[in-house]
Design a protein around this motif. Structure first.
Motif, mmCIF file in Angstrom:
data_model
loop_
_atom_site.group_PDB
_atom_site.id
_atom_site.type_symbol
_atom_site.label_atom_id
_atom_site.label_comp_id
_atom_site.label_asym_id
_atom_site.label_seq_id
_atom_site.Cartn_x
_atom_site.Cartn_y
_atom_site.Cartn_z
ATOM 1 N N TRP A 63 -7.032 -13.814 0.205
ATOM 2 C CA TRP A 63 -5.863 -13.202 0.832
ATOM 3 C C TRP A 63 -5.150 -12.207 -0.079
ATOM 4 C CZ3 TRP A 63 -3.272 -18.201 3.256
ATOM 5 C CH2 TRP A 63 -4.086 -18.657 4.299
ATOM 6 N N ALA A 64 -5.547 -12.158 -1.358
ATOM 7 C CA ALA A 64 -4.799 -11.365 -2.330
ATOM 8 C C ALA A 64 -5.134 -9.878 -2.269
ATOM 9 C CB ALA A 64 -5.062 -11.884 -3.737
ATOM 10 N N HIS A 65 -4.148 -9.079 -2.655
ATOM 11 C CA HIS A 65 -4.310 -7.636 -2.830
ATOM 12 C C HIS A 65 -4.651 -7.419 -4.306
ATOM 13 C CE1 HIS A 65 -3.654 -3.388 -2.780
ATOM 14 N NE2 HIS A 65 -2.993 -3.368 -1.651
ATOM 15 N N HIS A 66 -5.806 -6.847 -4.590
ATOM 16 C CA HIS A 66 -6.267 -6.737 -5.973
ATOM 17 C C HIS A 66 -6.086 -5.344 -6.576
ATOM 18 C CE1 HIS A 66 -7.922 -10.773 -6.245
ATOM 19 N NE2 HIS A 66 -8.438 -10.607 -5.033
ATOM 20 N N GLU A 67 -5.323 -4.494 -5.911
ATOM 21 C CA GLU A 67 -5.090 -3.144 -6.431
ATOM 22 C C GLU A 67 -3.652 -2.961 -6.893
ATOM 23 O OE1 GLU A 67 -7.695 -1.239 -6.777
ATOM 24 O OE2 GLU A 67 -8.949 -2.725 -5.756
ATOM 25 N N LEU A 68 -2.963 -4.037 -7.206
ATOM 26 C CA LEU A 68 -1.549 -3.986 -7.556
ATOM 27 C C LEU A 68 -1.350 -3.633 -9.023
ATOM 28 C CD1 LEU A 68 -0.418 -7.266 -5.742
ATOM 29 C CD2 LEU A 68 -0.543 -4.937 -4.806
ATOM 30 N N THR A 69 -0.120 -3.270 -9.358
ATOM 31 C CA THR A 69 0.227 -3.053 -10.758
ATOM 32 C C THR A 69 0.024 -4.342 -11.539
ATOM 33 O OG1 THR A 69 1.943 -1.518 -9.981
ATOM 34 C CG2 THR A 69 2.023 -2.177 -12.306
ATOM 35 N N GLU A 70 0.498 -5.456 -10.984
ATOM 36 C CA GLU A 70 0.294 -6.781 -11.564
ATOM 37 C C GLU A 70 0.117 -7.780 -10.427
ATOM 38 O OE1 GLU A 70 3.548 -7.958 -14.056
ATOM 39 O OE2 GLU A 70 3.594 -6.063 -15.160
ATOM 40 N N LEU A 71 -0.774 -8.734 -10.623
ATOM 41 C CA LEU A 71 -0.906 -9.856 -9.694
ATOM 42 C C LEU A 71 -0.792 -11.136 -10.508
ATOM 43 C CD1 LEU A 71 -1.444 -11.106 -6.935
ATOM 44 C CD2 LEU A 71 -3.902 -10.911 -7.403
ATOM 45 N N HIS A 72 0.292 -11.878 -10.303
ATOM 46 C CA HIS A 72 0.515 -13.120 -11.019
ATOM 47 C C HIS A 72 -0.029 -14.286 -10.189
ATOM 48 C CE1 HIS A 72 3.230 -11.527 -14.196
ATOM 49 N NE2 HIS A 72 3.410 -10.576 -13.288
ATOM 50 N N ILE A 73 -0.833 -15.105 -10.823
ATOM 51 C CA ILE A 73 -1.448 -16.248 -10.161
ATOM 52 C C ILE A 73 -0.711 -17.514 -10.584
ATOM 53 C CG2 ILE A 73 -3.580 -17.561 -9.809
ATOM 54 C CD1 ILE A 73 -5.088 -15.002 -10.703
ATOM 55 N N CYS A 74 -0.259 -18.285 -9.595
ATOM 56 C CA CYS A 74 0.448 -19.532 -9.875
ATOM 57 C C CYS A 74 -0.256 -20.676 -9.143
ATOM 58 C CB CYS A 74 1.918 -19.416 -9.473
ATOM 59 S SG CYS A 74 2.183 -18.998 -7.732
ATOM 60 N N GLU A 75 0.338 -21.853 -9.219
ATOM 61 C CA GLU A 75 -0.317 -23.026 -8.642
ATOM 62 C C GLU A 75 0.302 -23.494 -7.334
ATOM 63 O OE1 GLU A 75 -3.160 -24.091 -9.842
ATOM 64 O OE2 GLU A 75 -2.986 -22.556 -11.404
ATOM 65 N N THR A 76 1.608 -23.304 -7.147
ATOM 66 C CA THR A 76 2.282 -23.841 -5.964
ATOM 67 C C THR A 76 3.150 -22.771 -5.302
ATOM 68 O OG1 THR A 76 4.290 -24.554 -7.131
ATOM 69 C CG2 THR A 76 2.412 -26.083 -7.121
ATOM 70 N N MET A 77 3.526 -23.042 -4.063
ATOM 71 C CA MET A 77 4.411 -22.132 -3.345
ATOM 72 C C MET A 77 5.790 -22.089 -3.999
ATOM 73 S SD MET A 77 2.749 -20.722 -0.852
ATOM 74 C CE MET A 77 3.941 -20.213 0.402
ATOM 75 N N ASP A 104 0.822 -1.207 0.000
ATOM 76 C CA ASP A 104 0.000 0.000 0.000
ATOM 77 C C ASP A 104 0.855 1.256 0.000
ATOM 78 O OD1 ASP A 104 -2.412 -1.357 -0.046
ATOM 79 O OD2 ASP A 104 -2.649 -1.354 2.137
ATOM 80 N N SER A 105 1.937 1.234 0.754
ATOM 81 C CA SER A 105 2.806 2.399 0.829
ATOM 82 C C SER A 105 3.472 2.675 -0.515
ATOM 83 C CB SER A 105 3.873 2.181 1.909
ATOM 84 O OG SER A 105 4.738 3.293 1.994
ATOM 85 N N ALA A 106 3.947 1.625 -1.170
ATOM 86 C CA ALA A 106 4.570 1.801 -2.482
ATOM 87 C C ALA A 106 3.557 2.305 -3.505
ATOM 88 C CB ALA A 106 5.198 0.489 -2.940
ATOM 89 N N LEU A 107 2.364 1.738 -3.484
ATOM 90 C CA LEU A 107 1.322 2.168 -4.422
ATOM 91 C C LEU A 107 0.939 3.625 -4.188
ATOM 92 C CD1 LEU A 107 -0.937 -1.009 -4.312
ATOM 93 C CD2 LEU A 107 0.350 -0.200 -6.306
ATOM 94 N N LYS A 108 0.788 4.000 -2.928
ATOM 95 C CA LYS A 108 0.414 5.375 -2.595
ATOM 96 C C LYS A 108 1.455 6.361 -3.098
ATOM 97 C CE LYS A 108 -0.921 8.318 1.316
ATOM 98 N NZ LYS A 108 -1.123 8.352 2.799
ATOM 99 N N ALA A 109 2.718 5.948 -3.114
ATOM 100 C CA ALA A 109 3.799 6.808 -3.572
ATOM 101 C C ALA A 109 4.014 6.730 -5.076
ATOM 102 C CB ALA A 109 5.090 6.450 -2.840
ATOM 103 N N GLY A 110 3.151 5.988 -5.768
ATOM 104 C CA GLY A 110 3.238 5.913 -7.218
ATOM 105 C C GLY A 110 4.175 4.855 -7.748
ATOM 106 N N GLY A 111 4.550 3.883 -6.916
ATOM 107 C CA GLY A 111 5.491 2.861 -7.322
ATOM 108 C C GLY A 111 4.846 1.677 -8.017
ATOM 109 N N GLU A 112 5.679 0.897 -8.682
ATOM 110 C CA GLU A 112 5.244 -0.350 -9.311
ATOM 111 C C GLU A 112 5.243 -1.446 -8.248
ATOM 112 O OE1 GLU A 112 6.693 -2.917 -13.165
ATOM 113 O OE2 GLU A 112 8.163 -2.611 -11.551
#
Length: 206
Positions: free
Chosen positions: A73-87, A51-59
């Motif tokens: 659990w995901a943050h959906h306001e990100l520049t990109e959110l990559h969805i994978c299958e395993t840890m 949130d802090s990085a986003l508020k400051a205009g960061g990627e």
């Protein structure tokens, strides 16, 4: 350094200073034009740094397994959110997108993540530097234990010296920059795609 992968707690911890640190790190990375790569969560210190990085205009690039997204659990306001299958695939994707790695205060997950990418560097699977942000001496007991492991002959001194350990972000970024030797591709060995346990499953981005 274009992007830094940050491993950090998904809880807030007992000291409000940890949240202050996470907020400062997010804002400073954005100010310096360094993208943040992290685990994609919205809770705890993970959410604070994002949130802090986003508020400051960061990627801000998040990577999260589908099972965690299903638990909301995901943050959906990100520049990109990559969805994978395993840890394991999550760590490999984070490593692909980052030029260096840093651990901030956290627990088992943070330890597991930073140790794995550090092991990959030792094995020559990548040339990306790894460091600990030793805020308030948080990581000092761990570093002392690592020195004991080195003294016992189970960890090369050169490997321990290669780990950047600094008390503040500015010093850590400088130390990581000094260790950057070519981060676009692994120095030798398999690519990060080959490190994934589900390499045949492409990641998706939202």
């Amino acid at each position: 350094m274009r992007r830094l992968a940050v491993f950090i707690a998904s809880s807030h911890g007992n000291d409000p200073a940890y949240a202050g640190l996470a907020a400062d790190v997010g804002a400073e990375l954005a100010r310096r034009g360094i993208g943040l790569v992290y685990g994609g969560g919205r809770s705890g210190l993970m959410g604070v740094v994002a949130d802090s990085a986003l508020k400051a205009g960061g990627e801000v690039i998040g990577v999260m397994p589908r099972s965690m997204i299903d638990r909301e659990w995901a943050h959906h306001e990100l520049t990109e959110l990559h969805i994978c299958e395993t840890m394991h695939e999550r760590k490999a994707l984070m490593a692909e997108h980052a030029d260096a790695f840093a651990a901030l205060p956290g627990g088992l997950g943070t330890l597991e993540e930073i140790f794995e990418v550090w092991s990959w560097r030792q094995l020559g699977l990548h040339a990306k530097p790894v460091g600990l942000l030793d805020f308030g001496g948080f990581w000092t007991p761990l570093v002392d234990a690592l020195r004991g492991i080195t003294d016992a002959g189970f960890l090369p001194a050169a490997t321990l010296d290669d780990l950047a350990v600094e008390p503040d972000l500015a010093a850590l970024l400088t130390a990581l920059d000094e260790r950057v030797t070519g981060t676009a591709e692994p120095a030798h060995g398999p690519s990060f795609n080959q490190l994934r346990t589900s390499a045949d499953v492409p990641d998706s981005t939202v």
